[in-house]
Design a protein around this motif. Structure first.
Motif: not given
Ligand code: ADP
Length: 340
Positions: A262-264, A329-333, A337-340
């Motif tokens: 689960i990425l988040g 949405f940029v912040k969330i995306t 990406l950081n988590i990935l």
């Protein structure tokens, strides 16, 4: 009689085939009975409107021959072969415990944000209960005809996604009449999804976003078993009823045999802003606290914004039109990406 019918069917063409349905081998067998004619066919295009048009053309051409028997069509669907999804780098599924919490809105806006960041992106709407991606991308039924099924270089038929706002899109909604319930049982929906994933020419993709149905069910299990997901992004509103359902989803994704990271989790409809004051209609920090408790990364919050609702009804992803929505949405995306 059979010859007469065969001759009549030579007037029927389907889709972009140059040959008629007799020449191209779509008609496999014709049985003529006392009151009835049964025509057996194999069709490579499963979309509703193609089927309906075919039925109508066949009825007309046979009636024109003054044949007054009942006509029955038995159509077997067959997709000719397959381009694997191996060119897809990351498959991410968006899930929620409940319906109506904004899962499709989030899938749509994250997909478009990734495109704006320069990635190649696909979106698969697997929400059997309410495939709303066609509406959110303003894809009309009559635009589906020539796009979905196309010939590839080797002459076989593959599904091609619809391209809209830079995103390659396929939806279960393309295969039923818009506005009609999809009354597929689990195994049928699973089969349809398998085709959408494995028999679609997605081309090269950095990301394939899958908009899952809400809750836990057959579809989730088959997706988890059949494809390797990079991870799941959860969406919930902050109130207890939504969170208790999300908890169940988390339980499913963490079952050992199907474990998928689960990425988040994203909190949607966090608050309403009025005269610079925040109103927490569904409770304050519900998702944030929940994420700490069960050890899931908190990806960000989205307030209730009239513009989000208005743009999704217009079929335009809000991130393309509104700076506030874009920034959220940029912040969330970026967090994903950081988590990935
Ligand atoms: P789900 O996919 O979870 O069923 P949807 O994404 O279809 O939910 O959203 C349900 C409705 O709520 C849609 O009309 C959508 O425009 C609206 N909506 C979602 N998130 C927000 C938000 N943050 N602010 C305002 N309306 C929203």
């Amino acid at each position: 009689m059979k010859q007469k019918i065969t001759k009549a069917l030579e007037n029927v063409f389907i889709f972009d085939h140059k040959k008629n349905i007799i020449e191209s081998g779509i008609v496999k067998k014709i049985d003529v009975f006392h009151n009835e004619i049964i025509i057996y066919m194999i069709l490579s295009n499963p979309t509703m409107h193609i089927k309906k048009k075919l039925e109508k053309d066949i009825y007309t051409t046979i009636k024109n021959q003054n044949i007054n028997k009942k006509i029955r069509l038995k159509i077997e669907m067959k997709l000719f072969h397959t381009e694997k999804i191996s060119k897809i780098k990351n498959i991410i599924a968006i899930a929620s415990g409940k319906g109506g919490v904004g899962k499709s809105t989030v899938s749509t806006n994250i997909a478009v944000t990734l495109v704006k960041m320069g990635f190649k992106v696909g979106l698969l709407d697997a929400d059997i209960y309410g495939p709303s991606i066609p509406l959110m991308f303003n894809i009309k039924e009559d635009q589906l005809d020539s796009c979905i099924i196309q010939k590839n270089k080797t002459g076989n038929y593959v599904m091609k996604p619809i391209h809209r706002y830079g995103v390659n899109i396929l939806s279960l909604g393309f295969f039923s009449k818009y506005g009609q319930a999809i009354v597929w049982r689990g195994p049928m929906a699973t089969k349809a999804l398998r085709q959408l994933i494995h028999e679609t020419y997605w081309g090269f993709l950095d990301f394939l976003i899958i908009d899952l149905p809400p809750g836990t069910g057959d579809i989730h299990l088959s997706i988890l078993q059949e494809i390797t997901l990079k991870g799941i992004v959860l969406v919930s509103t902050p109130q207890k009823v939504a969170l208790s359902d999300v908890h169940r989803s988390v339980g499913m994704f963490r079952i050992k045999s199907i474990y998928v990271p689960i990425l988040g989790i994203i909190e949607n409809m966090s608050y309403l802003l009025n005269n610079k004051k925040k109103y927490y209609l569904f409770g304050k920090n519900g998702v944030k606290n929940f994420s700490k408790k069960i050890n899931i990364f908190f990806l960000g919050e989205i307030p209730i914004l009239q513009k989000i609702q208005e743009y999704s009804d217009l079929g335009i992803p809000g991130v393309l039109e509104n700076d506030n929505i874009k920034q959220i949405f940029v912040k969330i995306t970026k967090n994903i990406l950081n988590i990935l």
